[in-house]
Motif scaffolding. Structure first.
Motif, PDB file in Angstrom:
ATOM      1  N   GLN A 190       0.830  -1.208   0.000  1.00  0.00           N
ATOM      2  CA  GLN A 190       0.000   0.000   0.000  1.00  0.00           C
ATOM      3  C   GLN A 190       0.862   1.255   0.000  1.00  0.00           C
ATOM      4  O   GLN A 190       0.625   2.191  -0.771  1.00  0.00           O
ATOM      5  CB  GLN A 190      -0.921   0.016   1.223  1.00  0.00           C
ATOM      6  N   GLY A 191       1.883   1.282   0.857  1.00  0.00           N
ATOM      7  CA  GLY A 191       2.759   2.445   0.948  1.00  0.00           C
ATOM      8  C   GLY A 191       3.532   2.687  -0.335  1.00  0.00           C
ATOM      9  O   GLY A 191       3.665   3.828  -0.784  1.00  0.00           O
ATOM     10  N   LEU A 192       4.025   1.619  -0.938  1.00  0.00           N
ATOM     11  CA  LEU A 192       4.774   1.754  -2.192  1.00  0.00           C
ATOM     12  C   LEU A 192       3.880   2.267  -3.319  1.00  0.00           C
ATOM     13  O   LEU A 192       4.297   3.105  -4.118  1.00  0.00           O
ATOM     14  CB  LEU A 192       5.385   0.407  -2.583  1.00  0.00           C
ATOM     15  N   GLU A 193       2.648   1.770  -3.348  1.00  0.00           N
ATOM     16  CA  GLU A 193       1.727   2.240  -4.397  1.00  0.00           C
ATOM     17  C   GLU A 193       1.385   3.713  -4.196  1.00  0.00           C
ATOM     18  O   GLU A 193       1.377   4.491  -5.154  1.00  0.00           O
ATOM     19  CB  GLU A 193       0.434   1.416  -4.362  1.00  0.00           C
ATOM     20  N   ILE A 194       1.125   4.102  -2.954  1.00  0.00           N
ATOM     21  CA  ILE A 194       0.809   5.510  -2.663  1.00  0.00           C
ATOM     22  C   ILE A 194       1.989   6.398  -3.020  1.00  0.00           C
ATOM     23  O   ILE A 194       1.821   7.469  -3.605  1.00  0.00           O
ATOM     24  CB  ILE A 194       0.446   5.664  -1.168  1.00  0.00           C
ATOM     25  N   GLY A 195       3.193   5.951  -2.664  1.00  0.00           N
ATOM     26  CA  GLY A 195       4.385   6.739  -2.977  1.00  0.00           C
ATOM     27  C   GLY A 195       4.601   6.872  -4.476  1.00  0.00           C
ATOM     28  O   GLY A 195       4.907   7.955  -4.981  1.00  0.00           O
ATOM     29  N   MET A 196       4.418   5.782  -5.200  1.00  0.00           N
ATOM     30  CA  MET A 196       4.599   5.814  -6.646  1.00  0.00           C
ATOM     31  C   MET A 196       3.593   6.746  -7.305  1.00  0.00           C
ATOM     32  O   MET A 196       3.949   7.563  -8.158  1.00  0.00           O
ATOM     33  CB  MET A 196       4.451   4.390  -7.202  1.00  0.00           C
ATOM     34  N   MET A 197       2.337   6.658  -6.893  1.00  0.00           N
ATOM     35  CA  MET A 197       1.306   7.516  -7.468  1.00  0.00           C
ATOM     36  C   MET A 197       1.549   8.978  -7.087  1.00  0.00           C
ATOM     37  O   MET A 197       1.334   9.887  -7.888  1.00  0.00           O
ATOM     38  CB  MET A 197      -0.081   7.064  -6.999  1.00  0.00           C
ATOM     39  N   GLY A 198       1.999   9.191  -5.849  1.00  0.00           N
ATOM     40  CA  GLY A 198       2.302  10.556  -5.414  1.00  0.00           C
ATOM     41  C   GLY A 198       3.433  11.173  -6.213  1.00  0.00           C
ATOM     42  O   GLY A 198       3.411  12.355  -6.549  1.00  0.00           O
ATOM     43  N   GLY A 199       4.440  10.364  -6.516  1.00  0.00           N
ATOM     44  CA  GLY A 199       5.552  10.860  -7.325  1.00  0.00           C
ATOM     45  C   GLY A 199       5.153  11.158  -8.747  1.00  0.00           C
ATOM     46  O   GLY A 199       5.590  12.150  -9.331  1.00  0.00           O
ATOM     47  N   ILE A 200       4.294  10.299  -9.307  1.00  0.00           N
ATOM     48  CA  ILE A 200       3.859  10.494 -10.706  1.00  0.00           C
ATOM     49  C   ILE A 200       2.925  11.688 -10.827  1.00  0.00           C
ATOM     50  O   ILE A 200       3.043  12.506 -11.762  1.00  0.00           O
ATOM     51  CB  ILE A 200       3.162   9.223 -11.222  1.00  0.00           C
TER      52      ILE A 200
END
Length: 201
Positions: A190-200
């Motif tokens: 969950q954290g990795l997905e949120i971080g990836m989407m936040g960066g994009i």
């Protein structure tokens, strides 16, 4: 429209490479981002214009303007995050005071993330220097130097956005799970997905 594809059991890589998933994620996030972008742009423009004629260097004026833009953006986003937790607490059965305290706590924690907004505002709106200082004095950057600068800006913006989103979600989740560890959350699926989407985004 077509029903959303259930990708809850799919890996992060599968989600990021699925066109429909990314389109739906963008459609959900962009409307939420518009108030923050507007506040950031308004703050930057207002302060940058107000500081003209004060003898400040271009970089100094841009830094102060970006700070103002970051403050405006963070003010909007912190209150949105706090209100969201307030609503979720009420839905989960908490009384009004408990929900209010949780929302206020999340809002206050989010306010501390203004540095991320100010940095992103600076990257987005500050004019890039037309000349670079070299051993031979100020010179126009080469195509390679320009590409490296752009790449560095994109990388730092991605890291900043990813960190900001992970922290925001962690602050919210902590109100429902006080024992949640930041490192565990940030490295979870969950954290990795949120971080990836936040960066994009």
């Amino acid at each position: 429209g077509a029903p959303k594809k259930d990708m809850s059991q799919h890996s992060l890589l599968e989600k990021l490479t699925d066109f429909d998933y990314m389109v739906n994620a963008g459609a959900e996030q962009i409307p939420l981002m518009l108030p923050m972008v507007g506040a950031s742009a308004l703050g930057y423009s207002a302060v940058s214009g107000a500081l003209k004629g004060f003898g400040l260097s271009t970089k100094a004026r841009a830094a102060l303007a970006a700070t103002a833009g970051g403050f405006g953006s963070r003010l909007v986003e912190a209150n949105m995050e706090g209100y969201s937790v307030f609503q979720e607490k009420l839905k989960s059965g908490a009384d009004w005071q408990e929900a209010y305290d949780a929302g206020k706590n999340v809002r206050n924690k989010n306010a501390a993330l203004m540095i991320f907004d100010s940095f992103q505002t600076y990257i987005a709106f500050a004019k890039q220097p037309k000349l670079l200082m070299t051993s031979k004095g100020y010179q126009k950057p080469t195509a390679m130097q320009g590409a490296l600068t752009k790449g560095l800006d994109l990388g730092l913006t991605f890291a900043s956005g990813a960190s900001e989103e992970v922290l925001q979600e962690y602050f919210a989740e902590s109100e429902f799970n006080p024992m949640l560890n930041l490192v565990d959350f940030a490295t979870s699926e969950q954290g990795l997905e949120i971080g990836m989407m936040g960066g994009i985004m």
